[in-house]
Design an enzyme around this catalytic site. Structure first.
Site, PDB file in Angstrom:
ATOM      1  N   ARG A  16      43.764   9.422  31.549  1.00 37.17           N
ATOM      2  CA  ARG A  16      44.230   9.358  30.157  1.00 37.17           C
ATOM      3  C   ARG A  16      44.618  10.766  29.684  1.00 37.17           C
ATOM      4  NH1 ARG A  16      42.405  11.871  25.069  1.00 37.17           N
ATOM      5  NH2 ARG A  16      43.161  10.557  23.393  1.00 37.17           N
TER       6      ARG A  16
ATOM      7  N   THR B 288      35.688  10.058  18.377  1.00 32.93           N
ATOM      8  CA  THR B 288      36.374  11.151  19.047  1.00 32.93           C
ATOM      9  C   THR B 288      35.419  12.337  18.997  1.00 32.93           C
ATOM     10  OG1 THR B 288      37.355  11.834  16.976  1.00 32.93           O
ATOM     11  CG2 THR B 288      38.639  10.374  18.364  1.00 32.93           C
TER      12      THR B 288
ATOM     13  N   GLY C 236      45.721  12.912  26.306  1.00 33.90           N
ATOM     14  CA  GLY C 236      45.743  12.842  24.854  1.00 33.90           C
ATOM     15  C   GLY C 236      46.896  13.628  24.262  1.00 33.90           C
TER      16      GLY C 236
ATOM     17  N   HIS D 130      41.806  11.715  16.681  1.00 35.30           N
ATOM     18  CA  HIS D 130      42.262  10.584  17.484  1.00 35.30           C
ATOM     19  C   HIS D 130      43.668  10.836  18.027  1.00 35.30           C
ATOM     20  CE1 HIS D 130      42.429   6.626  18.994  1.00 35.30           C
ATOM     21  NE2 HIS D 130      43.333   6.203  18.142  1.00 35.30           N
ATOM     22  N   GLY D 131      43.722  11.260  19.293  1.00 32.19           N
ATOM     23  CA  GLY D 131      44.967  11.740  19.871  1.00 32.19           C
ATOM     24  C   GLY D 131      46.087  10.714  19.898  1.00 32.19           C
TER      25      GLY D 131
HETATM   26  N1  ASP Z   1      42.637  14.937  20.186  1.00 29.30           N
HETATM   27  C1  ASP Z   1      41.781  14.865  21.337  1.00 29.30           C
HETATM   28  C2  ASP Z   1      42.299  13.797  22.259  1.00 29.30           C
HETATM   29  O1  ASP Z   1      42.713  12.750  21.776  1.00 29.30           O
HETATM   30  C3  ASP Z   1      40.347  14.571  21.052  1.00 29.30           C
HETATM   31  C4  ASP Z   1      39.756  15.112  19.800  1.00 29.30           C
HETATM   32  O2  ASP Z   1      40.282  16.061  19.226  1.00 29.30           O
HETATM   33  O3  ASP Z   1      38.709  14.598  19.365  1.00 29.30           O
HETATM   34  O4  ASP Z   1      42.215  13.979  23.446  1.00 29.30           O
END
Ligand code: ASP
Length: 339
Positions: free
Chosen positions: A209, A178, A211, A234-235
């Site tokens: 997609r 991520t 998140g 990790h969303g």
């Molecule tokens: N949380 C974000 C997403 O999943 C990505 C991240 O923060 O690394 O889109």
């Protein structure tokens, strides 16, 4: 007065602090801070300069929430507009709707006079093209010889690509890194809370997609009576666990920000899917929560350390260290405090 923000938002925390000191509403202070990060072409996880989706198109997600009114809004998979946080802020102000996605979000931004532009910088384009060339050995693309890879592209992959990517040139799904996001939360002297999260999402994501960042309860949540929480990482784990809402609910029950954040991270670690776990059963992805209580207590917590977060109060602006569930770094990623 207090501002808590992700590690990449020291300048955003400083901006929000300055505005709060001048009497701005917390939500406006948060959005103004996040705007600075969205404008930064070197921040490849947010706004202009973000890493694109698998088709080479930058798609942005952002959410805002006001703890006083408990109203929030988000925009998702927004193209061509570098300030999704401002679009979400206007969605909250102008409509009864909470979430707009894709073309509808763009139309709403257009109606509000936002300038449309290509958000793909030259560096982000070359990172994307390199990814196309290395991701598989069963497609049309040739992997470039190491000496042909430009320094900025190599640096990005060195920071973010798993050292355990299979030798054939594949990066397995569970090891895909991520790449970050920005979160800013603020408490003013009236006791009002607000927060904002903005991201270009996972690098090379499938088009469309969405998140956790624009979803209330997942990537952010704010309630004057209980606190705020926002997240990076990790969303999908946040979406499956509604982490920000869950953490704020624990604060509502009287737990401290640190206890609440760690309890949610423990829950997420325990619930990680089999293909996401290492040999010891620990999640190979990372997740960070930033929590702010109505009384001003705060915490930054992370699944895997080491990691920092930004903090601003009347004394000034500084970086503090997150409390980590596992000492880290994550088993499938190189040590990288920016990741
Ligand atoms: N949380 C974000 C997403 O999943 C990505 C991240 O923060 O690394 O889109």
């Amino acid at each position: 007065m207090k501002v808590i923000a992700s590690h990449n938002a020291l300048n955003a925390a400083a901006k929000a602090r300055e505005l709060l000191l001048a009497g701005a509403r917390p939500l406006d202070a948060c959005v103004a801070g996040v705007t600075l990060v969205e404008d930064d072409p070197l921040e490849h996880s947010v706004g202009y300069g973000g890493i694109p989706n698998e088709d080479g198109i930058v798609e942005l997600d952002a959410g805002v929430m006001d703890g006083k009114t408990r109203r929030g809004a988000g925009v998702a998979a927004l193209r061509n507009v570098r300030h999704p946080s401002q679009v979400a802020r206007l969605l909250l102000a102008q409509t009864h709707r909470v979430l707009l996605a894709g073309e509808g979000a763009l139309q709403f931004a257009r109606a509000n006079g936002f300038v449309e532009e290509n958000l793909l910088t030259d560096t982000a384009r070359r990172i994307w093209l390199h990814w196309k060339r290395i991701r598989s050995n069963i497609d049309d693309w040739r992997e470039p010889p190491a000496e042909d890879v430009e320094a900025d592209v190599a640096a990005w992959f060195a920071s973010y690509r798993s050292p355990h990517a299979p030798r054939e040139g594949h990066i397995s799904r569970s090891e895909m890194p991520t790449i970050g996001t920005v979160h800013v939360a603020a408490l003013d002297d009236r006791g009002d809370l607000a927060c904002c999260t903005s991201t270009s999402g996972h690098a090379f994501k499938i088009a469309g997609r969405v998140g956790d960042s624009p979803i209330l309860g997942a990537g952010l949540f704010a309630d004057n009576e209980a606190g705020t929480c926002g997240s990076l990482g990790h969303g999908e784990a946040n979406l499956e666990n509604l982490s920000s809402f869950a953490a704020v609910e624990l604060m509502r029950e009287g737990r401290s920000p640190e206890e609440s954040g760690l309890a949610i991270l423990r829950r997420i670690a325990a619930r990680a899917h089999p293909e996401q776990k290492d040999a010891q059963g620990r999640p190979r992805f990372n997740l960070w929560l930033y929590l702010l209580a109505p009384d001003g207590r705060h915490a930054g917590v992370t699944l895997w350390g080491p990691k920092q977060f930004a903090l601003a109060d009347k004394q000034g602006v500084r970086l503090e260290t997150c409390v980590a569930l596992f000492p880290g770094p994550p088993p499938t990623q190189p040590e990288n405090p920016d990741c």
